[in-house]
Design an enzyme around this catalytic site. Structure first.
Site, PDB file in Angstrom:
ATOM      1  N   SER A 142      17.712  51.147  71.207  1.00  0.00           N
ATOM      2  CA  SER A 142      18.238  52.055  70.317  1.00  0.00           C
ATOM      3  C   SER A 142      19.589  52.350  70.409  1.00  0.00           C
ATOM      4  CB  SER A 142      17.304  53.388  70.189  1.00  0.00           C
ATOM      5  OG  SER A 142      17.870  54.081  69.137  1.00  0.00           O
ATOM      6  N   TYR A 155      14.092  60.403  74.499  1.00  0.00           N
ATOM      7  CA  TYR A 155      14.013  59.347  73.813  1.00  0.00           C
ATOM      8  C   TYR A 155      15.393  58.506  74.116  1.00  0.00           C
ATOM      9  CZ  TYR A 155      14.154  55.736  70.051  1.00  0.00           C
ATOM     10  OH  TYR A 155      14.292  54.482  69.410  1.00  0.00           O
TER      11      TYR A 155
END
Length: 266
Positions: A142, A155
């Site tokens: 990501s 995350y």
């Protein structure tokens, strides 16, 4: 040089929807034999039937955090096709919580799904690929794993860890015929924010504004598969803001931190 996917066996985790489903369609159109894995078997079968030439593809239900299931799934794929050419580690979970509102249990759950499970599965598949003398690992990381933003502390950490593990694997295994690529999506319009964990580990249950306005999963898949077939090892796939942020993170981090403090990421 472009790599052909014709008759390549490509295993995708997290394939029951969103990015995984879109990648499956793009890979099937390119001639690959696609193995679909996720926990929801009914959804996997739906995806399989929607693919070009569905009889060429295979559904293998999998809880990616269960290492016994990982081995059983790998054994089933090798028994069916005789090989695994690509593994796309796409299964994962996001987060929407401030660092001081996130429990240790939630930290561990995110790391378990987004890092430890991916690495464990990759090692198992690498054992097969090394015997074959070739193979490609792909990790869906990501942009958050490159820059870090509010509400995504755990995350971002998990995705950054995945990126750096991949760097090491790439260097160690290149001479043995193994290629390793990491893809960094920006905002893609999927259900990822719906399922993202809040600080206490519950699902957020709603779509973020930024997610709703993101790139379509189909466009993401086209760009990603094209880049991977061209041999790219580092792919940032997103809009101008995401690409600009990832560039600043490498060349002007102090400016990036200032901009992130003022940004809206929910």
């Amino acid at each position: 040089m472009s790599v052909s996917l014709q008759d390549k066996v490509v295993w995708i985790t997290g394939a029951s929807g969103g990015i995984g489903e879109a990648l499956a369609h793009e890979l099937a159109k390119a001639g690959a034999k696609v193995v679909l894995s996720a926990r929801r078997e009914a959804e996997l079968q739906r995806v399989q039937q929607s693919l070009l030439a569905p009889e060429r593809h295979l559904c293998v239900p999998l809880d990616v955090c269960d290492e016994a299931q990982q081995q059983q799934a790998l054994d089933a794929i090798v028994a069916h096709y005789g090989q695994v050419d690509w593994l796309i580690n796409n299964a994962g979970i996001s987060q929407r919580a401030l660092v001081m509102d996130t429990s240790a249990a939630t930290d561990r759950k995110i790391m378990e799904i987004d890092y430890f499970a991916q690495v464990a599965l990759s090692r198992r598949v690498l054992a097969v690929m090394l015997k074959q003398g070739h193979g490609q690992l792909v990790f869906i990381s990501s942009v958050a794993g490159l820059v870090g933003t509010q509400f995504r502390g755990s995350y971002s950490a998990a995705k950054a860890a995945l990126h750096l593990w991949a760097n090491s694997a790439r260097a160690e295994l290149y001479e043995q015929g193994i290629r390793v690529a990491v893809v960094f999506p920006g905002f893609v319009k999927t259900a990822v924010s719906m399922n993202a964990l809040t600080g206490n580990g519950e699902a957020l249950g709603k779509m973020d504004d930024a997610q709703a306005q993101g790139m379509s999963a189909e466009e993401f898949a086209k760009i990603t598969v094209k880049g991977l077939c061209r041999g790219k090892s580092y792919l940032v796939v997103g809009g101008f803001k995401e690409k600009f942020a990832s560039m600043l993170g490498r060349f002007a981090p102090e400016l990036l931190y200032k901009l992130i403090r003022k940004s809206k990421v929910r």
